[in-house]
Design an enzyme around this catalytic site. Structure first.
Site, PDB file in Angstrom:
ATOM      1  N   ARG A 103      78.194  74.400  78.599  1.00 12.92           N
ATOM      2  CA  ARG A 103      76.817  73.950  78.363  1.00 12.92           C
ATOM      3  C   ARG A 103      75.837  75.118  78.442  1.00 12.92           C
ATOM      4  O   ARG A 103      74.895  75.213  77.639  1.00 12.92           O
ATOM      5  CB  ARG A 103      76.450  72.876  79.402  1.00 12.92           C
ATOM      6  CG  ARG A 103      75.061  72.284  79.217  1.00 12.92           C
ATOM      7  CD  ARG A 103      74.889  71.024  80.058  1.00 12.92           C
ATOM      8  NE  ARG A 103      73.539  70.504  79.946  1.00 12.92           N
ATOM      9  CZ  ARG A 103      72.652  70.524  80.926  1.00 12.92           C
ATOM     10  NH1 ARG A 103      72.975  71.032  82.105  1.00 12.92           N
ATOM     11  NH2 ARG A 103      71.442  70.034  80.748  1.00 12.92           N
ATOM     12  N   ASN A 115      66.998  72.905  81.561  1.00 14.27           N
ATOM     13  CA  ASN A 115      67.990  73.858  82.062  1.00 14.27           C
ATOM     14  C   ASN A 115      68.173  73.831  83.578  1.00 14.27           C
ATOM     15  O   ASN A 115      69.005  74.566  84.113  1.00 14.27           O
ATOM     16  CB  ASN A 115      67.611  75.281  81.638  1.00 14.27           C
ATOM     17  CG  ASN A 115      67.870  75.540  80.167  1.00 14.27           C
ATOM     18  OD1 ASN A 115      68.709  74.890  79.560  1.00 14.27           O
ATOM     19  ND2 ASN A 115      67.139  76.482  79.589  1.00 14.27           N
ATOM     20  N   HIS A 124      81.184  67.338  75.268  1.00 15.25           N
ATOM     21  CA  HIS A 124      80.906  66.322  76.288  1.00 15.25           C
ATOM     22  C   HIS A 124      82.181  65.635  76.771  1.00 15.25           C
ATOM     23  O   HIS A 124      82.105  64.729  77.598  1.00 15.25           O
ATOM     24  CB  HIS A 124      79.911  65.282  75.758  1.00 15.25           C
ATOM     25  CG  HIS A 124      78.491  65.747  75.807  1.00 15.25           C
ATOM     26  ND1 HIS A 124      77.426  64.970  75.384  1.00 15.25           N
ATOM     27  CD2 HIS A 124      77.947  66.908  76.246  1.00 15.25           C
ATOM     28  CE1 HIS A 124      76.296  65.651  75.548  1.00 15.25           C
ATOM     29  NE2 HIS A 124      76.591  66.823  76.065  1.00 15.25           N
TER      30      HIS A 124
END
Length: 310
Positions: free
Chosen positions: A58, A90, A187
């Site tokens: 990610r 973030n 994911h």
């Protein structure tokens, strides 16, 4: 065989090795053990905490989508500047210590040679393989960027986007709808926080399986930061994520929309039925992403410390 496929992909898509000053063997003479150092440090960290694999993949994605793959997501904020890493999008990123540990060892072995941008790209690559995903190689030689601003993070896709919006945003970076769905398959690792999907429960999302909605509600009862795995195998890189979408068990709106949209449903179905195809398309899309707006020459630098511009 995997490296030959990647080489073919890179050339056929116009990313001829050397176009950006990149090469598969960029560190062959200047830091020949770079891949081993990255892999060994990463394996040690992931054995202690397998959930870091999702965090590193990610982080690489969030780096590349903002100002290109230049390590800008690693830079700390200062009194004069709020950096990317302090953006709300973030704040949940993880894996900074792993990158720091790798950088520290590389600076001892090959001072001033290996960029933080390359370290992050290699760490994401090795994290995928550690979790059971495909093995692939990436061209190296990225330079570190000197800009990191919170306002640039609006270019990150939010969790409430639908398929058309995702296709448009990814298309602006040169990705096809198939690339976008393949990258979304990352994911298969990790989890989402309740704050990212609780709006689906306020007015029940009709694309959400009713029993799975109860599971999400139970998760959110713990609080906004409670985590819900994207699929049943959160630390394993497989195609379970796509099977979850077919069952209307997608966690985020931006997940489930991939199955519900006619533009992308067939791709989801293919990946749900054929894990090998997903692996192949994912590794190609990851190589493509790792080449986004790379810095070279005077446009970048090799940071001595990944958290600070030289």
């Amino acid at each position: 065989m995997a490296n030959l496929l990647i080489l073919f992909f890179v050339i056929m898509n116009g990313f001829k090795l050397g176009v950006y000053g990149l090469s598969m063997n960029y560190y062959l003479f200047s830091c020949p053990f770079v891949d081993s150092i990255v892999k060994n440090n990463l394996n040690t960290a992931l054995q202690d905490d397998p959930t870091l694999a999702a965090g590193l993949v990610r982080m690489h994605f969030h780096d590349c989508f903002i100002e290109g793959c230049d390590g800008s997501v690693l830079i700390d904020s200062t009194k004069e500047n709020t950096a990317e890493k302090d953006s709300p999008a973030n704040l949940s990123l993880r894996g900074y210590k792993v990158i720091d540990d790798i950088k520290q060892e590389l600076e001892k072995q090959c001072p001033g040679v290996v960029s933080c941008a390359d370290i992050l790209a290699m760490a994401a690559r090795d994290a995928v393989f550690f979790a059971g995903g495909p093995i692939y190689n990436i061209p190296k030689g990225r330079k570190d960027g000197t800009r990191s601003k919170i306002e640039d993070t609006f270019n990150l896709p939010p969790p409430f986007f639908n398929a058309s919006q995702l296709i448009r945003m990814f298309g602006q970076h040169g990705f096809s709808p198939k690339d976008m769905v393949a990258l979304s398959g990352a994911h298969t690792l990790g989890a989402a926080r309740c704050i990212s999907f609780k709006e689906r429960l306020t007015q029940l999302d009709q694309t959400l399986d009713s029993e799975f909605a109860k599971t999400l509600s139970k998760t959110c009862n713990v609080g906004d930061n409670a985590e819900q795995p994207f699929d049943a195998t959160r630390n394993d890189f497989d195609n379970s994520y796509f099977n979850s979408l077919v069952s209307n068990n997608g966690v985020l709106t931006s997940d489930q929309t991939l199955y519900n949209s006619p533009q992308t449903r067939n791709i989801v179905n293919m990946y749900a039925m054929n894990e090998a195809l997903f692996f192949l398309d994912f590794q190609q899309a990851m190589v493509k992403m790792s080449l986004l707006d790379v810095k070279e020459g005077s446009k970048g630098e090799v940071r001595k410390n990944c958290h600070r511009i030289n």
